[in-house]
Scaffold this motif. Structure first.
Motif, PDB file in Angstrom:
ATOM      1  N   ARG A 124      -3.765  -4.544   3.265  1.00  0.00           N
ATOM      2  CA  ARG A 124      -3.644  -3.342   2.430  1.00  0.00           C
ATOM      3  C   ARG A 124      -3.556  -2.123   3.342  1.00  0.00           C
ATOM      4  NH1 ARG A 124      -2.027  -2.324  -2.112  1.00  0.00           N
ATOM      5  NH2 ARG A 124      -3.579  -0.816  -2.779  1.00  0.00           N
ATOM      6  N   PHE A 125      -2.557  -1.287   3.129  1.00  0.00           N
ATOM      7  CA  PHE A 125      -2.384  -0.063   3.909  1.00  0.00           C
ATOM      8  C   PHE A 125      -2.784   1.093   2.978  1.00  0.00           C
ATOM      9  CE2 PHE A 125       0.337  -1.274   7.680  1.00  0.00           C
ATOM     10  CZ  PHE A 125       0.333  -2.628   7.463  1.00  0.00           C
ATOM     11  N   ASP A 126      -4.055   1.526   3.070  1.00  0.00           N
ATOM     12  CA  ASP A 126      -4.489   2.494   2.054  1.00  0.00           C
ATOM     13  C   ASP A 126      -4.994   3.804   2.663  1.00  0.00           C
ATOM     14  OD1 ASP A 126      -6.777   1.492   3.094  1.00  0.00           O
ATOM     15  OD2 ASP A 126      -7.549   0.629   1.234  1.00  0.00           O
ATOM     16  N   TRP A 127      -4.332   4.253   3.731  1.00  0.00           N
ATOM     17  CA  TRP A 127      -4.713   5.537   4.328  1.00  0.00           C
ATOM     18  C   TRP A 127      -3.570   6.539   4.148  1.00  0.00           C
ATOM     19  CZ3 TRP A 127      -4.722   0.719   6.534  1.00  0.00           C
ATOM     20  CH2 TRP A 127      -3.615   0.381   7.301  1.00  0.00           C
ATOM     21  N   GLU A 128      -3.764   7.730   4.729  1.00  0.00           N
ATOM     22  CA  GLU A 128      -2.781   8.815   4.570  1.00  0.00           C
ATOM     23  C   GLU A 128      -1.452   8.478   5.244  1.00  0.00           C
ATOM     24  OE1 GLU A 128      -3.088  12.021   3.104  1.00  0.00           O
ATOM     25  OE2 GLU A 128      -4.739  10.899   2.172  1.00  0.00           O
ATOM     26  N   SER A 129      -0.369   9.025   4.690  1.00  0.00           N
ATOM     27  CA  SER A 129       0.953   8.815   5.282  1.00  0.00           C
ATOM     28  C   SER A 129       1.038   9.468   6.668  1.00  0.00           C
ATOM     29  CB  SER A 129       2.024   9.434   4.382  1.00  0.00           C
ATOM     30  OG  SER A 129       3.266   9.448   5.053  1.00  0.00           O
ATOM     31  N   TYR A 130       1.757   8.823   7.550  1.00  0.00           N
ATOM     32  CA  TYR A 130       1.936   9.326   8.914  1.00  0.00           C
ATOM     33  C   TYR A 130       3.220  10.156   9.012  1.00  0.00           C
ATOM     34  CZ  TYR A 130       1.725   8.982  14.052  1.00  0.00           C
ATOM     35  OH  TYR A 130       1.628   9.250  15.396  1.00  0.00           O
ATOM     36  N   ARG A 131       4.042  10.110   7.936  1.00  0.00           N
ATOM     37  CA  ARG A 131       5.414  10.643   8.006  1.00  0.00           C
ATOM     38  C   ARG A 131       5.510  12.101   8.456  1.00  0.00           C
ATOM     39  NH1 ARG A 131       7.325   7.006   3.880  1.00  0.00           N
ATOM     40  NH2 ARG A 131       8.719   5.584   4.983  1.00  0.00           N
ATOM     41  N   SER A 132       4.586  12.952   7.977  1.00  0.00           N
ATOM     42  CA  SER A 132       4.720  14.376   8.311  1.00  0.00           C
ATOM     43  C   SER A 132       4.541  14.599   9.811  1.00  0.00           C
ATOM     44  CB  SER A 132       3.678  15.183   7.539  1.00  0.00           C
ATOM     45  OG  SER A 132       2.397  14.758   7.933  1.00  0.00           O
ATOM     46  N   ARG A 133       4.032  13.580  10.505  1.00  0.00           N
ATOM     47  CA  ARG A 133       3.802  13.748  11.950  1.00  0.00           C
ATOM     48  C   ARG A 133       4.912  13.166  12.792  1.00  0.00           C
ATOM     49  NH1 ARG A 133      -2.010  11.339  12.034  1.00  0.00           N
ATOM     50  NH2 ARG A 133      -1.776  11.588  14.266  1.00  0.00           N
TER      51      ARG A 133
ATOM     52  N   GLY B 143       0.790  -1.226   0.000  1.00  0.00           N
ATOM     53  CA  GLY B 143       0.000   0.000   0.000  1.00  0.00           C
ATOM     54  C   GLY B 143       0.813   1.263   0.000  1.00  0.00           C
ATOM     55  N   ARG B 144       0.171   2.331   0.466  1.00  0.00           N
ATOM     56  CA  ARG B 144       0.745   3.673   0.305  1.00  0.00           C
ATOM     57  C   ARG B 144       1.940   3.903   1.219  1.00  0.00           C
ATOM     58  NH1 ARG B 144      -4.391   7.518   0.544  1.00  0.00           N
ATOM     59  NH2 ARG B 144      -2.858   9.032  -0.160  1.00  0.00           N
ATOM     60  N   PRO B 145       2.825   4.829   0.803  1.00  0.00           N
ATOM     61  CA  PRO B 145       4.012   5.119   1.624  1.00  0.00           C
ATOM     62  C   PRO B 145       3.641   5.754   2.968  1.00  0.00           C
ATOM     63  CG  PRO B 145       4.093   6.325  -0.490  1.00  0.00           C
ATOM     64  CD  PRO B 145       2.796   5.582  -0.458  1.00  0.00           C
ATOM     65  N   GLY B 146       4.467   5.498   3.968  1.00  0.00           N
ATOM     66  CA  GLY B 146       4.337   6.163   5.269  1.00  0.00           C
ATOM     67  C   GLY B 146       3.165   5.697   6.104  1.00  0.00           C
ATOM     68  N   THR B 147       2.557   4.574   5.746  1.00  0.00           N
ATOM     69  CA  THR B 147       1.346   4.134   6.447  1.00  0.00           C
ATOM     70  C   THR B 147       1.638   3.147   7.585  1.00  0.00           C
ATOM     71  OG1 THR B 147       1.115   2.592   4.604  1.00  0.00           O
ATOM     72  CG2 THR B 147      -0.316   4.524   4.598  1.00  0.00           C
ATOM     73  N   GLY B 148       2.924   2.771   7.744  1.00  0.00           N
ATOM     74  CA  GLY B 148       3.277   1.927   8.888  1.00  0.00           C
ATOM     75  C   GLY B 148       3.583   0.481   8.542  1.00  0.00           C
ATOM     76  N   LYS B 149       3.865   0.208   7.291  1.00  0.00           N
ATOM     77  CA  LYS B 149       4.190  -1.187   6.919  1.00  0.00           C
ATOM     78  C   LYS B 149       5.485  -1.615   7.617  1.00  0.00           C
ATOM     79  CE  LYS B 149       4.086  -0.176   2.490  1.00  0.00           C
ATOM     80  NZ  LYS B 149       3.693   1.243   2.657  1.00  0.00           N
ATOM     81  N   ASN B 150       6.505  -0.753   7.514  1.00  0.00           N
ATOM     82  CA  ASN B 150       7.760  -1.059   8.203  1.00  0.00           C
ATOM     83  C   ASN B 150       7.572  -1.073   9.713  1.00  0.00           C
ATOM     84  OD1 ASN B 150      10.588  -1.307   6.922  1.00  0.00           O
ATOM     85  ND2 ASN B 150       9.438   0.023   5.525  1.00  0.00           N
ATOM     86  N   HIS B 151       6.774  -0.116  10.209  1.00  0.00           N
ATOM     87  CA  HIS B 151       6.558  -0.033  11.658  1.00  0.00           C
ATOM     88  C   HIS B 151       6.000  -1.352  12.194  1.00  0.00           C
ATOM     89  CE1 HIS B 151       5.539   2.575  15.283  1.00  0.00           C
ATOM     90  NE2 HIS B 151       5.007   1.390  15.584  1.00  0.00           N
TER      91      HIS B 151
END
Ligand code: ATP
Length: 246
Positions: A231-240, A106-114
């Motif tokens: 599927r990780f299909d929400w907004e990226s968390y990175r900016s936070r 799914g989308r970048p920054g959504t916590g897959k690595n986390h």
């Protein structure tokens, strides 16, 4: 032959009167000795595992950035995150004896690595060996084995990658679609699934894109057992991310 009781009596005779012995019987002395042996052999197993990780990728299993990622510090603000967190927790709980792999796409920054690191950190605490590698790192380690200076062979590296308890391959789809990369990932997943070892995959591609890139054969192996596809299909968390939260 001396019994633990004989040994304990001799020790008692040699002990100055003001010394309070730690054991009150030969049996207690024996039990202590056995416990020390067990602790020592566990620590040797841990040391060997750490040395193997060091040999495989030149570092311990989880990148520094993700060493503090846990289930507890993954914030849930929508249903998708709740589901991903619950499934990841369940995966870690059920890991022992399971052959099930997982795919987080799914989308970048959504916590897959986390969440992959949270699974890994949880397993490491339970004495498992875990390695999270990007395709790029994997390929540069493989290519490094061809250089004359390397003391590790391609076969040895493949063997090590195929025998860690959990291998997570990150950034699937960022690569250049080279045939060599496809062959290596095929070989690793093939060896791991035939020795009943699970593999994790993290990707920005959707499952159909992963199928096209890696081929039906590999992705079919990723479905063995009670596999987990999220599927990780929400907004990226990175900016936070501030960098000091964990
Ligand atoms: N729900 C969350 N709660 C707390 N931290 C989060 C959450 N989601 C992501 N993060 C943090 O945001 C950063 C980016 O997340 P992560 O690296 O897991 O993204 P990713 O999905 O793997 O992205 P990419 O596909 O770009 O590799 C990390 O520092 C991670 O710890």
């Amino acid at each position: 032959m001396k019994t633990p009781t004989d040994l304990f009596s001799r020790l008692k005779k040699m002990m100055p009167a003001n010394v309070q012995p730690k054991f009150t019987s030969g049996e207690e002395l024996l039990a202590w000795n056995q416990e020390q042996g067990r602790l020592r052999s566990e620590s040797i197993v841990r040391e060997n595992r750490a040395m193997k990780m060091q040999r495989v990728m030149g570092r311990s299993g989880i990148r520094e950035l993700h060493m503090n990622c846990s289930f507890d510090n993954y914030r849930v603000e929508n249903e998708g995150q709740r589901r991903a967190l619950t499934m990841a927790r369940q995966y870690a709980n059920d890991f022992e004896g399971s052959i099930a792999s997982f795919v987080f796409s799914g989308r970048p920054g959504t916590g897959k690595n986390h969440l992959a690191a949270a699974i890994g950190n949880d397993l490491i605490l339970r004495g498992k060996s875990v390695l999270i590698v990007t395709v790029a790192d994997l390929m540069s380690s493989m290519k490094g084995t061809f250089s004359g200076g390397s003391d590790i062979t391609e076969e040895r590296l493949l063997h090590d990658l195929s025998t860690v308890d959990l291998l997570v391959i990150d950034e699937i789809g960022m690569q250049s679609e080279s045939r060599y990369e496809k062959v290596i990932i095929n070989q690793i997943v093939d060896r791991r699934s035939s020795s009943k070892r699970p593999t994790g995959m993290l990707s920005n591609l959707d499952p159909a894109g992963m199928n096209t890139l890696l081929g039906e054969r590999v992705m079919d192996r990723m479905r063995l057992g009670n596999s987990m596809w999220v599927r990780f299909d929400w907004e990226s968390y990175r900016s936070r991310v501030r960098g000091d939260e964990y």
